[in-house]
Design a protein around this motif. Sequence first.
Motif, PDB file in Angstrom:
ATOM      1  N   ASP A  13      -4.648   1.593   4.401  1.00 28.12           N
ATOM      2  CA  ASP A  13      -3.878   1.083   5.533  1.00 28.12           C
ATOM      3  C   ASP A  13      -2.656   0.365   4.982  1.00 28.12           C
ATOM      4  OD1 ASP A  13      -4.650  -1.435   4.713  1.00 28.12           O
ATOM      5  OD2 ASP A  13      -6.146  -1.703   6.293  1.00 28.12           O
ATOM      6  N   GLU A  14      -1.847  -0.169   5.875  1.00 27.29           N
ATOM      7  CA  GLU A  14      -0.588  -0.805   5.485  1.00 27.29           C
ATOM      8  C   GLU A  14      -0.794  -1.929   4.477  1.00 27.29           C
ATOM      9  OE1 GLU A  14       2.812  -0.839   8.356  1.00 27.29           O
ATOM     10  OE2 GLU A  14       2.635   0.309   6.511  1.00 27.29           O
ATOM     11  N   GLU A  15      -1.846  -2.703   4.692  1.00 31.36           N
ATOM     12  CA  GLU A  15      -2.064  -3.882   3.839  1.00 31.36           C
ATOM     13  C   GLU A  15      -2.488  -3.502   2.417  1.00 31.36           C
ATOM     14  OE1 GLU A  15      -4.804  -6.470   5.805  1.00 31.36           O
ATOM     15  OE2 GLU A  15      -3.436  -6.783   7.496  1.00 31.36           O
ATOM     16  N   ARG A  17      -1.040  -1.149   0.655  1.00 35.82           N
ATOM     17  CA  ARG A  17       0.102  -0.530  -0.043  1.00 35.82           C
ATOM     18  C   ARG A  17       0.176  -1.004  -1.484  1.00 35.82           C
ATOM     19  NH1 ARG A  17       4.493   1.983   2.008  1.00 35.82           N
ATOM     20  NH2 ARG A  17       4.470   2.445   4.234  1.00 35.82           N
ATOM     21  N   THR A  41      -6.495   7.895   5.429  1.00 43.26           N
ATOM     22  CA  THR A  41      -6.172   6.714   6.238  1.00 43.26           C
ATOM     23  C   THR A  41      -7.458   6.097   6.788  1.00 43.26           C
ATOM     24  OG1 THR A  41      -6.059   7.956   8.307  1.00 43.26           O
ATOM     25  CG2 THR A  41      -4.030   7.832   6.998  1.00 43.26           C
ATOM     26  N   GLU A  47       1.711   4.802  10.657  1.00 41.10           N
ATOM     27  CA  GLU A  47       2.021   3.782   9.642  1.00 41.10           C
ATOM     28  C   GLU A  47       1.097   3.960   8.437  1.00 41.10           C
ATOM     29  OE1 GLU A  47       1.770   3.253  12.923  1.00 41.10           O
ATOM     30  OE2 GLU A  47       3.965   3.056  13.104  1.00 41.10           O
ATOM     31  N   GLU A  48      -0.161   4.233   8.696  1.00 43.70           N
ATOM     32  CA  GLU A  48      -1.095   4.472   7.585  1.00 43.70           C
ATOM     33  C   GLU A  48      -0.723   5.746   6.841  1.00 43.70           C
ATOM     34  OE1 GLU A  48      -5.026   2.283   9.556  1.00 43.70           O
ATOM     35  OE2 GLU A  48      -4.976   4.465   9.347  1.00 43.70           O
ATOM     36  N   LYS A  50       2.251   6.898   6.445  1.00 51.20           N
ATOM     37  CA  LYS A  50       3.402   6.575   5.577  1.00 51.20           C
ATOM     38  C   LYS A  50       2.930   5.853   4.319  1.00 51.20           C
ATOM     39  CE  LYS A  50       6.614   6.232   9.433  1.00 51.20           C
ATOM     40  NZ  LYS A  50       7.160   5.312  10.436  1.00 51.20           N
ATOM     41  N   ALA A  51       1.954   4.989   4.454  1.00 50.80           N
ATOM     42  CA  ALA A  51       1.416   4.269   3.285  1.00 50.80           C
ATOM     43  C   ALA A  51       0.770   5.261   2.312  1.00 50.80           C
ATOM     44  CB  ALA A  51       0.396   3.218   3.743  1.00 50.80           C
TER      45      ALA A  51
END
Length: 244
Positions: A13-15, A17, A41, A47-48, A50-51
């Motif tokens: 997830d985004e966090e 990265r 993901t 957003e995930e 993209k990460a």
Amino acid sequence: MIRIAAVGDVHLDEEMRGHYRSHLDGVAEHADVLLLAGDLTKHGTLEEGKAVADEFRGLGLPVVAVLGNHDYHCDAQDAIAEIMRAAGVTVLEGDGVTLDCPGGRLGIAGTKGFGGGFAGKCASEFGEPEIKEFVRHGRDVAGRFAAALRDLDADLRVGLTHYAPVKDTLTGEPPEIYPFLGSYLLAEAVDGAKAGLAVHGHAHAGVECGLTPGGVRVRNVALPVLRRPYAVYRLEAVPDPVTV
Ligand SMILES: [Fe+2]
Ligand SMILES: [Fe+2]
């Protein structure tokens, strides 16, 4: 010798990265290709996605992926696949790719796959339309996977799926959920094409090693199973095993 690195179920997830990326330094020195076996993901958001794309871009070796059921959760799977492709990752679904490696031509066919269960205890196209649709979908994706594997013009064929082709690598999972973890039709595809290796994920509580009924090595590369950033499998290429 062809060296295949593989991992699945990284559930980024985004966090997260950059966290996984830090474990990928030098992967290009250890392997000719990196396979990603889906569930990249947590919840399948853009957003995930993209990460994930940023985590696996520019590693210095080809990266070939299938998506997993989590990557479908927000109905953004096509957009996630496009974001990953823009980052240089080959995303397969019912198709294949051939790579020229120093040890020979490596062909990889991939699909998310689907559930349905295993020979003797599998779902059948009977009764309610919803059950028929479930079984039909599993049959359709396995059929496209089988054709893609067969069509590979390669010295070594590898089947890449998210769902499991065999029960062996599910040991440790509750037997009640086996029909949702994989399908024997995926193993039939692997055996039919005389593949050298089948790689899957999805079964977090399973084990790494198994065999298809035809004797093809199966590896469950779900990250919680591997407990290392990726596995590397070394295989000898056998020229055109389908026609020999
Ligand atoms: Fe997973
Ligand atoms: Fe999964």
